[in-house]
Design a protein around this motif. Structure first.
Motif, PDB file in Angstrom:
ATOM      1  N   ALA A   1       0.977  -8.335  15.220  1.00 16.44           N
ATOM      2  CA  ALA A   1      -0.247  -9.001  15.676  1.00 16.44           C
ATOM      3  C   ALA A   1      -0.726 -10.021  14.647  1.00 16.44           C
ATOM      4  CB  ALA A   1      -1.337  -7.961  15.945  1.00 16.44           C
ATOM      5  N   VAL A   2      -0.637  -9.684  13.368  1.00 16.60           N
ATOM      6  CA  VAL A   2      -1.014 -10.622  12.306  1.00 16.60           C
ATOM      7  C   VAL A   2      -0.091 -11.838  12.313  1.00 16.60           C
ATOM      8  CG1 VAL A   2      -1.037 -10.939   9.788  1.00 16.60           C
ATOM      9  CG2 VAL A   2      -2.142  -8.934  10.816  1.00 16.60           C
ATOM     10  N   ALA A   3       1.189 -11.595  12.506  1.00 13.77           N
ATOM     11  CA  ALA A   3       2.146 -12.712  12.561  1.00 13.77           C
ATOM     12  C   ALA A   3       1.787 -13.665  13.691  1.00 13.77           C
ATOM     13  CB  ALA A   3       3.565 -12.176  12.735  1.00 13.77           C
ATOM     14  N   HIS A   4       1.372 -13.116  14.813  1.00  9.66           N
ATOM     15  CA  HIS A   4       0.992 -13.954  15.952  1.00  9.66           C
ATOM     16  C   HIS A   4      -0.275 -14.748  15.644  1.00  9.66           C
ATOM     17  CE1 HIS A   4       0.396 -15.346  20.000  1.00  9.66           C
ATOM     18  NE2 HIS A   4      -0.740 -14.680  20.113  1.00  9.66           N
ATOM     19  N   ARG A   5      -1.284 -14.079  15.090  1.00 10.37           N
ATOM     20  CA  ARG A   5      -2.555 -14.764  14.814  1.00 10.37           C
ATOM     21  C   ARG A   5      -2.415 -15.844  13.754  1.00 10.37           C
ATOM     22  NH1 ARG A   5      -4.707  -9.521  14.604  1.00 10.37           N
ATOM     23  NH2 ARG A   5      -5.083  -9.742  12.351  1.00 10.37           N
ATOM     24  N   HIS A   6      -1.530 -15.610  12.794  1.00 12.64           N
ATOM     25  CA  HIS A   6      -1.411 -16.536  11.664  1.00 12.64           C
ATOM     26  C   HIS A   6      -0.194 -17.442  11.757  1.00 12.64           C
ATOM     27  CE1 HIS A   6      -4.672 -14.950   9.059  1.00 12.64           C
ATOM     28  NE2 HIS A   6      -4.480 -13.853   9.780  1.00 12.64           N
TER      29      HIS A   6
ATOM     30  N   GLY B   1       0.831  -1.184   0.000  1.00 14.16           N
ATOM     31  CA  GLY B   1       0.000   0.000   0.000  1.00 14.16           C
ATOM     32  C   GLY B   1       0.868   1.237   0.000  1.00 14.16           C
ATOM     33  N   PRO B   2       0.274   2.401   0.187  1.00 10.15           N
ATOM     34  CA  PRO B   2       1.061   3.653   0.158  1.00 10.15           C
ATOM     35  C   PRO B   2       2.086   3.741   1.274  1.00 10.15           C
ATOM     36  CG  PRO B   2      -1.203   4.056   0.864  1.00 10.15           C
ATOM     37  CD  PRO B   2      -1.163   2.657   0.366  1.00 10.15           C
ATOM     38  N   ASN B   3       1.914   2.968   2.349  1.00 11.71           N
ATOM     39  CA  ASN B   3       2.876   2.971   3.450  1.00 11.71           C
ATOM     40  C   ASN B   3       3.633   1.653   3.552  1.00 11.71           C
ATOM     41  OD1 ASN B   3       2.246   5.609   4.426  1.00 11.71           O
ATOM     42  ND2 ASN B   3       0.373   4.783   5.335  1.00 11.71           N
ATOM     43  N   GLY B   4       3.679   0.921   2.454  1.00 15.44           N
ATOM     44  CA  GLY B   4       4.418  -0.333   2.461  1.00 15.44           C
ATOM     45  C   GLY B   4       3.524  -1.531   2.688  1.00 15.44           C
ATOM     46  N   LEU B   5       4.075  -2.562   3.304  1.00 13.96           N
ATOM     47  CA  LEU B   5       3.366  -3.821   3.497  1.00 13.96           C
ATOM     48  C   LEU B   5       2.232  -3.632   4.500  1.00 13.96           C
ATOM     49  CD1 LEU B   5       3.719  -6.713   2.393  1.00 13.96           C
ATOM     50  CD2 LEU B   5       5.011  -7.240   4.467  1.00 13.96           C
ATOM     51  N   ASP B   6       1.001  -3.850   4.054  1.00 13.64           N
ATOM     52  CA  ASP B   6      -0.167  -3.632   4.901  1.00 13.64           C
ATOM     53  C   ASP B   6      -0.513  -4.910   5.659  1.00 13.64           C
ATOM     54  OD1 ASP B   6      -2.643  -1.996   5.630  1.00 13.64           O
ATOM     55  OD2 ASP B   6      -3.524  -3.820   4.775  1.00 13.64           O
ATOM     56  N   ALA B   7      -0.747  -4.788   6.970  1.00 14.77           N
ATOM     57  CA  ALA B   7      -1.010  -5.953   7.807  1.00 14.77           C
ATOM     58  C   ALA B   7      -2.266  -6.702   7.361  1.00 14.77           C
ATOM     59  CB  ALA B   7      -1.136  -5.523   9.268  1.00 14.77           C
ATOM     60  N   ASP B   8      -3.317  -5.976   6.996  1.00 15.80           N
ATOM     61  CA  ASP B   8      -4.540  -6.639   6.550  1.00 15.80           C
ATOM     62  C   ASP B   8      -4.301  -7.420   5.265  1.00 15.80           C
ATOM     63  OD1 ASP B   8      -5.951  -5.629   8.695  1.00 15.80           O
ATOM     64  OD2 ASP B   8      -6.689  -3.878   7.595  1.00 15.80           O
ATOM     65  N   ALA B   9      -3.476  -6.869   4.372  1.00 17.15           N
ATOM     66  CA  ALA B   9      -3.161  -7.579   3.131  1.00 17.15           C
ATOM     67  C   ALA B   9      -2.361  -8.848   3.419  1.00 17.15           C
ATOM     68  CB  ALA B   9      -2.386  -6.663   2.188  1.00 17.15           C
TER      69      ALA B   9
ATOM     70  N   PRO C   1      12.164  -2.041  -3.719  1.00 22.03           N
ATOM     71  CA  PRO C   1      12.471  -0.830  -4.496  1.00 22.03           C
ATOM     72  C   PRO C   1      11.562   0.366  -4.239  1.00 22.03           C
ATOM     73  CG  PRO C   1      11.064  -2.243  -5.786  1.00 22.03           C
ATOM     74  CD  PRO C   1      11.258  -2.947  -4.465  1.00 22.03           C
ATOM     75  N   SER C   2      10.500   0.212  -3.461  1.00 27.79           N
ATOM     76  CA  SER C   2       9.456   1.237  -3.422  1.00 27.79           C
ATOM     77  C   SER C   2       9.829   2.468  -2.612  1.00 27.79           C
ATOM     78  CB  SER C   2       8.168   0.638  -2.855  1.00 27.79           C
ATOM     79  OG  SER C   2       8.341   0.293  -1.486  1.00 27.79           O
ATOM     80  N   GLY C   3      10.716   2.311  -1.606  1.00 29.08           N
ATOM     81  CA  GLY C   3      11.033   3.425  -0.719  1.00 29.08           C
ATOM     82  C   GLY C   3      10.037   3.619   0.397  1.00 29.08           C
ATOM     83  N   HIS C   4       9.029   2.740   0.520  1.00 33.43           N
ATOM     84  CA  HIS C   4       7.982   2.897   1.521  1.00 33.43           C
ATOM     85  C   HIS C   4       8.479   2.560   2.933  1.00 33.43           C
ATOM     86  CE1 HIS C   4       4.796   2.195  -1.820  1.00 33.43           C
ATOM     87  NE2 HIS C   4       5.086   3.477  -1.689  1.00 33.43           N
ATOM     88  N   THR C   5       7.823   3.142   3.924  1.00 35.23           N
ATOM     89  CA  THR C   5       8.166   2.928   5.334  1.00 35.23           C
ATOM     90  C   THR C   5       6.908   2.636   6.136  1.00 35.23           C
ATOM     91  OG1 THR C   5      10.082   4.397   5.221  1.00 35.23           O
ATOM     92  CG2 THR C   5       9.156   3.988   7.402  1.00 35.23           C
ATOM     93  N   LEU C   6       6.969   1.606   6.970  1.00 39.63           N
ATOM     94  CA  LEU C   6       5.849   1.279   7.843  1.00 39.63           C
ATOM     95  C   LEU C   6       5.774   2.257   9.008  1.00 39.63           C
ATOM     96  CD1 LEU C   6       6.101  -2.617   8.191  1.00 39.63           C
ATOM     97  CD2 LEU C   6       4.603  -1.313   6.686  1.00 39.63           C
ATOM     98  N   THR C   7       4.563   2.716   9.314  1.00 41.11           N
ATOM     99  CA  THR C   7       4.362   3.534  10.501  1.00 41.11           C
ATOM    100  C   THR C   7       4.493   2.655  11.744  1.00 41.11           C
ATOM    101  OG1 THR C   7       1.976   3.159  10.600  1.00 41.11           O
ATOM    102  CG2 THR C   7       2.751   4.983   9.212  1.00 41.11           C
ATOM    103  N   LEU C   8       4.631   3.297  12.894  1.00 36.81           N
ATOM    104  CA  LEU C   8       4.723   2.535  14.140  1.00 36.81           C
ATOM    105  C   LEU C   8       3.456   1.713  14.355  1.00 36.81           C
ATOM    106  CD1 LEU C   8       6.217   1.841  16.737  1.00 36.81           C
ATOM    107  CD2 LEU C   8       5.255   3.919  17.761  1.00 36.81           C
ATOM    108  N   THR C   9       2.313   2.306  14.061  1.00 40.33           N
ATOM    109  CA  THR C   9       1.054   1.569  14.201  1.00 40.33           C
ATOM    110  C   THR C   9       1.034   0.347  13.300  1.00 40.33           C
ATOM    111  OG1 THR C   9      -0.168   3.581  14.789  1.00 40.33           O
ATOM    112  CG2 THR C   9      -1.444   1.732  13.943  1.00 40.33           C
ATOM    113  N   ASP C  10       1.478   0.516  12.062  1.00 38.07           N
ATOM    114  CA  ASP C  10       1.495  -0.603  11.118  1.00 38.07           C
ATOM    115  C   ASP C  10       2.458  -1.703  11.560  1.00 38.07           C
ATOM    116  OD1 ASP C  10      -0.417   0.447   9.457  1.00 38.07           O
ATOM    117  OD2 ASP C  10       1.025   1.452   8.147  1.00 38.07           O
ATOM    118  N   ARG C  11       3.529  -1.340  12.226  1.00 36.52           N
ATOM    119  CA  ARG C  11       4.473  -2.342  12.728  1.00 36.52           C
ATOM    120  C   ARG C  11       3.814  -3.212  13.801  1.00 36.52           C
ATOM    121  NH1 ARG C  11      10.266  -0.009  11.597  1.00 36.52           N
ATOM    122  NH2 ARG C  11       9.638   1.597  10.150  1.00 36.52           N
ATOM    123  N   HIS C  12       3.103  -2.566  14.699  1.00 34.74           N
ATOM    124  CA  HIS C  12       2.401  -3.325  15.741  1.00 34.74           C
ATOM    125  C   HIS C  12       1.309  -4.205  15.112  1.00 34.74           C
ATOM    126  CE1 HIS C  12       4.257  -1.837  19.406  1.00 34.74           C
ATOM    127  NE2 HIS C  12       4.163  -0.593  18.961  1.00 34.74           N
ATOM    128  N   ARG C  13       0.613  -3.694  14.128  1.00 37.99           N
ATOM    129  CA  ARG C  13      -0.440  -4.472  13.463  1.00 37.99           C
ATOM    130  C   ARG C  13       0.160  -5.683  12.746  1.00 37.99           C
ATOM    131  NH1 ARG C  13      -2.517  -1.654   9.280  1.00 37.99           N
ATOM    132  NH2 ARG C  13      -4.275  -3.090   9.128  1.00 37.99           N
TER     133      ARG C  13
END
Length: 448
Positions: free
Chosen positions: A217-222, A167-175, A202-214
């Motif tokens: 959490a996805v890694a734990h659930r899955h 997504g616009p901020n990199g790897l999205d947890a929901d995705a 190559p994208s240059g995107h950065t995860l926000t702190l919130t997205d890192r925690h999300r």
């Protein structure tokens, strides 16, 4: 020299199928373009700027590491000589220094036994993938687009990929969660997910702190492992650094992969993997860190990482009190300036970009920016760009596992000086203007 016919010929169809994967040809193609057009300005290399390194420092750094072995480790001269000239432990001789450095710079808590020192990032990646992916139904989730060193390694190892669109901020947890569900629905096991949280290649995107925690959490659930790669974390444009996923992880879902290519210098070819996850042996009931299992694989590939290379890096770590953040301030300022120059040059050279269907992102740091265009930025256009306009870039399609990235290109700011960036952008703007006027361009038309 025997110049006669070779009686034995190999059929490519009998070799590993990865050798037919076009991903493995990407780097060779780009290198060939650069070699053929040496006077072109190249935005393709993701290598650090050579002006930031002083090769003559290696002798001083090795001497500093020798002093550390003598004064802090209490080794005799004979033991020091053995340490530097013999094979040494497979897991590496600078693990203690690395652990201290990761704690000081990244807030990562690890033990030396959790670490394997590798020959660059690629060996860290290969050994980790080889250990984790044991079943043909194990799937590696990767961002789309993704660094070709990862997708290429998976191809060589025969590991199936499941792309996760950024997504616009990199790897999205929901995705990532949807991709894991889709893999399981197809009878596969999503084993791990590769992620670059800061200024991704190559994208240059950065995860926000919130997205890192999300994402954690996805890694734990899955039941996912996150393979965190952090080569550009020091090189922010605003001086603000986000915490690594590993430092935020409280459940052991992150394997941290790194190298000293960007933070020290690439020629040393020293990388590492931090993998403290316990691996239980059902036969004995005992556990050992995943790193110990990775070391077994490494012992069959490179035996060990060259001691001299480790000594150079070790000397640098000792010299900077096991913290590379301050040591990389000059590099961070250089790359920050270069990214600012690139973005300013694009705005100057393409003032009507939006009207022409051209746009680019605004990375918060790192080496890469992406430019979107309303036409195919493919290898055919790159050939024209290099020969006729004297500028080289990387097609974003090279970083996609499928048909994506056709209308985008990656620009790297790391290897060029500011005046080269400005000149290169002017050349790129001329290419874009010409291409918009030629819907079906050929190299002949470009030469006219």
């Amino acid at each position: 020299m025997n110049t006669g016919p070779h009686p034995f010929t190999l059929d490519k169809a009998t070799l590993h199928p990865s050798l037919c994967d076009p991903l493995l040809d990407v780097m060779n193609f780009l290198n060939e373009i650069v070699d053929r057009f040496p006077h072109a300005i190249s935005f393709a290399p993701g290598r650090p700027h050579e002006g930031l390194f002083t090769p003559g420092d290696t002798e001083r750094l090795i001497a500093r590491y020798r002093q550390y072995l003598r004064d802090e480790r209490g080794l005799s001269e004979e033991q020091i000589t053995t340490t530097l000239v013999q094979y040494g432990p497979t897991s590496g001789i600078i693990r203690e220094l690395l652990v201290r450095t990761l704690h000081n710079d990244e807030g990562i808590h690890a033990r030396p036994d959790d670490v394997v020192i590798t020959v660059g990032f690629q060996e860290a990646l290969f050994t980790t993938l080889r250990a984790l992916f044991a079943d043909p139904d194990d799937v590696l989730l990767v961002p789309e687009p993704c660094y070709t060193g990862v997708t290429g390694a998976a191809a060589v190892l025969g590991i199936p990929l499941h792309p996760v669109p950024e997504g616009p901020n990199g790897l999205d947890a929901d995705a990532v969660a949807r991709a894991a569900d889709a893999a399981r629905a197809a009878g596969k096991r999503p084993r791990a997910c590769y992620v670059v949280p800061d200024f991704a290649n190559p994208s240059g995107h950065t995860l926000t702190l919130t997205d890192r925690h999300r994402l954690l959490a996805v890694a734990h659930r899955h039941d996912l492992l996150l393979l965190e790669d952090n080569p550009y974390g020091f090189f922010t444009r605003d001086g603000h650094r986000h915490p690594t996923l590993h430092s935020l992880d409280t459940r052991g879902h992150v394997v941290y992969l790194g190298s000293f290519a960007k933070s020290c210098f690439p020629g040393a070819r020293v990388g590492y993997v931090v993998a403290g996850q316990p691996v239980r042996d059902p036969a004995t009931g005992t556990s050992s860190p995943l790193a110990a299992e990775l070391a077994k694989i490494k012992s069959m590939i490179t035996v060990n990482t060259p001691a001299v290379s480790q000594a150079v890096i070790g000397g640098m770590l000792v010299e900077h009190d096991c913290s590379l953040a301050t040591a990389n301030d000059p590099a961070a300022r250089f790359y920050r300036r270069n990214m600012d120059v690139l973005l300013d040059a694009l705005a100057t050279a393409l003032p009507d970009a939006a009207d022409r269907g051209v746009r680019w992102n605004n990375p918060g740091g790192g080496f890469f920016a992406c430019l979107e265009v309303p036409f195919a930025a493919d290898e055919a256009l790159l050939e024209i760009s290099a020969e006729r306009f004297g500028v080289i870039w990387t097609p974003m399609s090279s970083f996609h596992t499928g048909p994506g990235g056709r209308n985008a290109l990656r620009l790297s700011i790391s290897y060029l000086d500011p005046h080269q960036i400005r000149d290169g952008v002017r050349r790129l703007a001329r290419l874009i203007t010409w291409r918009l006027a030629h819907p079906t361009p050929t190299l002949t038309e470009a030469a006219q």
